[in-house]
Write a protein that holds these residues in place. Structure first.
Motif, short mmCIF file in Angstrom:
data_model
loop_
_atom_site.label_atom_id
_atom_site.label_comp_id
_atom_site.label_asym_id
_atom_site.label_seq_id
_atom_site.Cartn_x
_atom_site.Cartn_y
_atom_site.Cartn_z
N SER A 1 0.62 -0.95 -0.54
CA SER A 1 0.04 0.01 -0.33
C SER A 1 1.03 1.36 -0.03
N VAL A 2 0.52 1.96 -0.39
CA VAL A 2 0.70 3.57 -0.53
C VAL A 2 0.26 4.65 0.31
N ASP A 3 -0.71 4.55 1.10
CA ASP A 3 -1.37 5.90 1.60
C ASP A 3 -1.68 5.68 2.62
N GLY A 4 -0.51 4.68 3.50
CA GLY A 4 -0.18 4.72 4.97
C GLY A 4 -1.05 3.74 6.11
N SER A 5 -2.30 3.77 4.78
CA SER A 5 -3.15 2.29 6.14
C SER A 5 -2.82 1.04 6.74
N ALA A 6 -1.30 0.65 6.58
CA ALA A 6 -0.79 0.00 7.34
C ALA A 6 0.05 0.44 8.47
N GLU A 7 0.55 1.19 8.99
CA GLU A 7 1.53 2.07 9.01
C GLU A 7 0.88 2.41 10.38
N ASN A 8 1.91 2.34 11.64
CA ASN A 8 1.59 2.73 13.07
C ASN A 8 0.02 2.03 13.74
N LEU A 9 0.19 0.91 12.96
CA LEU A 9 -1.30 -0.04 13.53
C LEU A 9 -0.74 -0.79 14.38
N ASN A 10 -1.81 -0.38 15.50
CA ASN A 10 -1.56 -0.21 16.91
C ASN A 10 -2.84 -0.51 17.58
N VAL A 11 -3.66 -1.27 18.06
CA VAL A 11 -4.95 -1.17 18.57
C VAL A 11 -4.89 -2.18 19.49
N PRO A 12 -5.00 -1.47 21.11
CA PRO A 12 -5.69 -1.84 22.27
C PRO A 12 -6.49 -2.99 22.29
N GLY A 13 -6.82 -4.47 23.12
CA GLY A 13 -6.80 -4.80 23.52
C GLY A 13 -6.73 -6.63 22.09
N LEU A 14 -5.88 -5.76 20.95
CA LEU A 14 -5.97 -7.26 19.59
C LEU A 14 -4.36 -7.22 19.61
N ALA A 15 -4.37 -8.87 19.89
CA ALA A 15 -3.24 -9.76 18.96
C ALA A 15 -2.47 -9.52 17.65
N LEU A 16 -2.00 -8.51 17.21
CA LEU A 16 -2.28 -8.17 15.88
C LEU A 16 -0.56 -7.81 14.79
N THR A 17 -0.17 -8.82 14.17
CA THR A 17 1.41 -8.66 13.52
C THR A 17 1.08 -8.25 11.63
N VAL A 18 1.31 -7.71 11.70
CA VAL A 18 1.57 -6.79 10.47
C VAL A 18 2.79 -7.24 9.22
N VAL A 19 1.96 -7.71 8.43
CA VAL A 19 2.74 -7.73 7.45
C VAL A 19 3.26 -7.49 6.01
N ARG A 20 4.63 -6.56 6.04
CA ARG A 20 4.56 -5.59 4.99
C ARG A 20 5.14 -6.61 3.69
N ASN A 21 4.51 -6.82 2.32
CA ASN A 21 4.97 -7.04 0.92
C ASN A 21 5.26 -5.93 0.78
N ALA A 22 6.59 -6.16 -0.28
CA ALA A 22 7.01 -5.39 -1.62
C ALA A 22 6.71 -5.04 -2.35
N ALA A 23 5.49 -5.90 -2.67
CA ALA A 23 4.89 -6.12 -4.00
C ALA A 23 3.32 -6.51 -3.83
N ASN A 24 2.78 -6.29 -4.71
CA ASN A 24 0.94 -6.53 -4.43
C ASN A 24 1.24 -8.40 -4.99
N LEU A 25 1.06 -8.63 -3.80
CA LEU A 25 1.11 -10.31 -4.49
C LEU A 25 -0.27 -10.91 -5.30
N GLY A 26 -1.52 -10.15 -4.97
CA GLY A 26 -2.89 -10.64 -5.23
C GLY A 26 -3.24 -10.89 -3.99
N PHE A 27 -5.04 -11.14 -4.29
CA PHE A 27 -5.59 -11.33 -3.33
C PHE A 27 -5.01 -12.70 -2.20
N ALA A 28 -5.43 -13.55 -2.93
CA ALA A 28 -5.46 -15.09 -3.11
C ALA A 28 -3.97 -16.08 -2.57
N ARG A 29 -3.30 -15.46 -2.70
CA ARG A 29 -1.37 -15.24 -2.30
C ARG A 29 -1.54 -14.88 -0.86
N ALA A 30 -1.70 -13.55 -1.16
CA ALA A 30 -1.59 -12.71 -0.18
C ALA A 30 -2.31 -14.03 2.02
#
Length: 314
Positions: free
Chosen positions: A47-76
């Protein structure tokens, strides 16, 4: 009475420029019943809109994986699911917001029916209107007919892909549910090899449901599990690519499930009828932006033909 999620559940969200919708989705997960049992993985497809940056949601066990390219929905989706270990996986779109009880109700249905391998939820818009998201297993003929727009021209003779005639107000088995909210048993997901990554986006959910049915498992729409869904929330700005990937995926589905003749017929119908009709409609409406999108989609489909015809769609 509030339903509670009592077992760990892996939630996989594939993000691509979802904007504020991703944060709203995660916030709704944190407020859902049994949120402490959720293990959420956000797979961001460059993503280039910053939507996946600085994600921190209290009370939620969260892992963020950043792909360098758009791999498509199924593969992701497969990438995210591989990071979990729970006995069920929920694939959830970032343009959704879950109700407090929705996930728990869907999980309870999955847990109480051993023959059910996949469950979906009732998806509603901001006004509470229910989307008709459950679908039929398409035949080779129906794929060709839909590409030719015959379901619109002959509505009494060619049935639509989605169950538009049904209000989705009851829980019942269906052929396919939408990938915006698709919960599946992990052993079944592993047995099926996950989503077919040849589907970059579109039709991967229908394919997974068809393969689950072929393996002897039911697919169930759970009407009591209500989820808010915007729809096309992360793809509406890329009409050309959206159309290209849809037509490409439709042809791939035809070949995989109905053979080469159906595949070639769907491709021919897309190039000879579907795209020209869309172009003519855009011209008649005086919509140069839509005209350009159709032309670009057609060029992309033509450019993809060598790969589609010789390398099983890769």
């Amino acid at each position: 009475m509030t339903a509670l999620l009592r077992a760990t559940l892996d939630v996989v969200i594939v993000n691509w420029n979802a904007g504020d919708q991703l944060g709203a989705c995660l916030a709704s997960l944190a407020m859902s019943a049994g949120a402490e049992h959720l293990r959420v993985v956000v797979v961001d497809n460059a993503s280039v809109d910053g939507s996946a940056e600085n994600l921190n949601v209290p009370g939620l066990a969260l892992t963020v994986v950043r792909n360098a390219a758009n791999l498509g929905f199924a593969r992701a989706c497969n990438q995210g699911a591989a990071l979990g270990s729970s006995d069920a996986v929920l694939f959830l779109n970032p343009d959704t917001q879950v109700s407090r009880d929705g996930i728990a109700i869907a999980r309870a249905r999955l847990d109480c029916e051993p023959d059910t391998g996949i469950v979906g939820a009732r998806l509603v818009d901001e006004t509470g209107h229910t989307h008709r998201t459950c679908a039929r297993h398409p035949t080779g003929w129906s794929l060709i007919a839909h590409t030719l727009f015959l379901d619109r021209l002959l509505p009494g003779r060619v049935r639509p892909h989605f169950l538009l005639e049904w209000d989705h107000a009851e829980t019942r088995p269906v052929d396919a549910v939408m990938g915006a909210f698709l919960m599946i048993r992990r052993p079944l997901l592993d047995r099926l090899g996950g989503f077919d990554e040849r589907f970059f986006v579109y039709w991967e959910d229908a394919d997974l449901c068809a393969r689950a049915a072929a393996a002897g498992f039911a697919v169930c729409h759970v009407a009591q599990a209500e989820i808010r869904h915007r729809g096309q929330g992360t793809t509406e700005a890329v009409k050309d690519r959206r159309l290209f990937y849809f037509l490409r995926a439709q042809a791939l589905y035809a070949r995989k499930h109905h053979g080469r003749a159906a595949f070639l017929a769907v491709l021919a119908a897309a190039l000879a009828v579907n795209l020209p009709v869309r172009l003519g409609r855009a011209l008649a409406q005086g919509a140069p932006g839509d005209m350009g999108a159709v032309i670009r989609a057609g060029r992309m489909l033509v450019a993809a033909l060598p790969g589609l015809l010789t390398r099983s769609g890769r």
